[in-house]
Design a protein around this motif. Structure first.
Motif, short mmCIF file in Angstrom:
data_model
loop_
_atom_site.label_atom_id
_atom_site.label_comp_id
_atom_site.label_asym_id
_atom_site.label_seq_id
_atom_site.Cartn_x
_atom_site.Cartn_y
_atom_site.Cartn_z
N THR A 102 0.85 -1.16 -0.16
CA THR A 102 0.01 -0.06 0.22
C THR A 102 0.81 1.02 0.02
OG1 THR A 102 0.05 0.01 2.34
CG2 THR A 102 -1.75 -0.80 1.16
N ASP A 103 0.66 2.39 -0.71
CA ASP A 103 0.62 3.46 -0.94
C ASP A 103 2.48 3.26 -0.95
OD1 ASP A 103 -1.18 4.83 -0.56
OD2 ASP A 103 -1.27 4.96 1.77
N LEU A 104 2.85 2.29 -1.89
CA LEU A 104 4.11 3.00 -1.92
C LEU A 104 4.08 3.62 -3.36
CD1 LEU A 104 7.23 1.19 -2.71
CD2 LEU A 104 6.33 -0.13 -4.34
N ILE A 105 5.53 4.39 -3.30
CA ILE A 105 5.74 5.89 -4.40
C ILE A 105 7.09 5.12 -5.32
CG2 ILE A 105 5.78 8.08 -4.52
CD1 ILE A 105 4.29 8.75 -2.59
N ARG A 137 9.58 6.74 -8.98
CA ARG A 137 9.79 7.84 -10.06
C ARG A 137 9.57 7.37 -11.12
NH1 ARG A 137 8.71 12.53 -8.59
NH2 ARG A 137 10.28 13.27 -9.34
N GLY A 138 9.22 7.27 -11.67
CA GLY A 138 9.68 7.05 -13.71
C GLY A 138 9.08 8.17 -14.18
N ILE A 197 4.37 7.98 -9.31
CA ILE A 197 3.40 6.75 -9.60
C ILE A 197 3.29 5.69 -7.96
CG2 ILE A 197 3.19 4.66 -10.80
CD1 ILE A 197 5.59 5.16 -12.24
N LEU A 198 1.57 5.35 -7.90
CA LEU A 198 1.55 5.81 -6.36
C LEU A 198 1.27 4.36 -6.76
CD1 LEU A 198 0.78 5.97 -3.76
CD2 LEU A 198 -1.35 6.69 -3.99
N ILE A 199 1.05 3.49 -6.10
CA ILE A 199 0.54 1.72 -6.18
C ILE A 199 -0.02 1.35 -5.19
CG2 ILE A 199 1.87 -1.05 -6.51
CD1 ILE A 199 4.72 0.94 -8.12
#
Length: 71
Positions: A28-31, A33-34, A49-51
């Motif tokens: 949850t709420d893994l951010i 950047r890409g 990018i929120l995963i």
């Protein structure tokens, strides 16, 4: 209602119907950047990018053996 929760509810019904027991791994709420996008201006700089994901798997063997190779 969020579509991901609808799909998760459908999966729960299928699991109960088939008698399958599965473990759930929540990310949850893994951010991350890409660089992504269709247009050139979208791809000029990295974006956050929120995963949020739920993985369903059987971890019984890994739990019994306590061996990472079984996970």
């Amino acid at each position: 209602m969020n579509n991901s929760y609808v799909r998760m509810g459908e999966l729960e019904r299928i699991k109960r119907k088939k008698g399958v027991e599965m473990d759930q791994v929540f990310v949850t709420d893994l951010i991350a950047r890409g660089i992504l996008g269709i247009n050139d201006w979208e791809r000029e700089k990295p974006q956050e990018i929120l995963i949020n994901i739920i993985l369903f798997t059987d971890l019984n063997k890994a739990g019994a053996s306590d061996d990472i190779r079984d996970s």
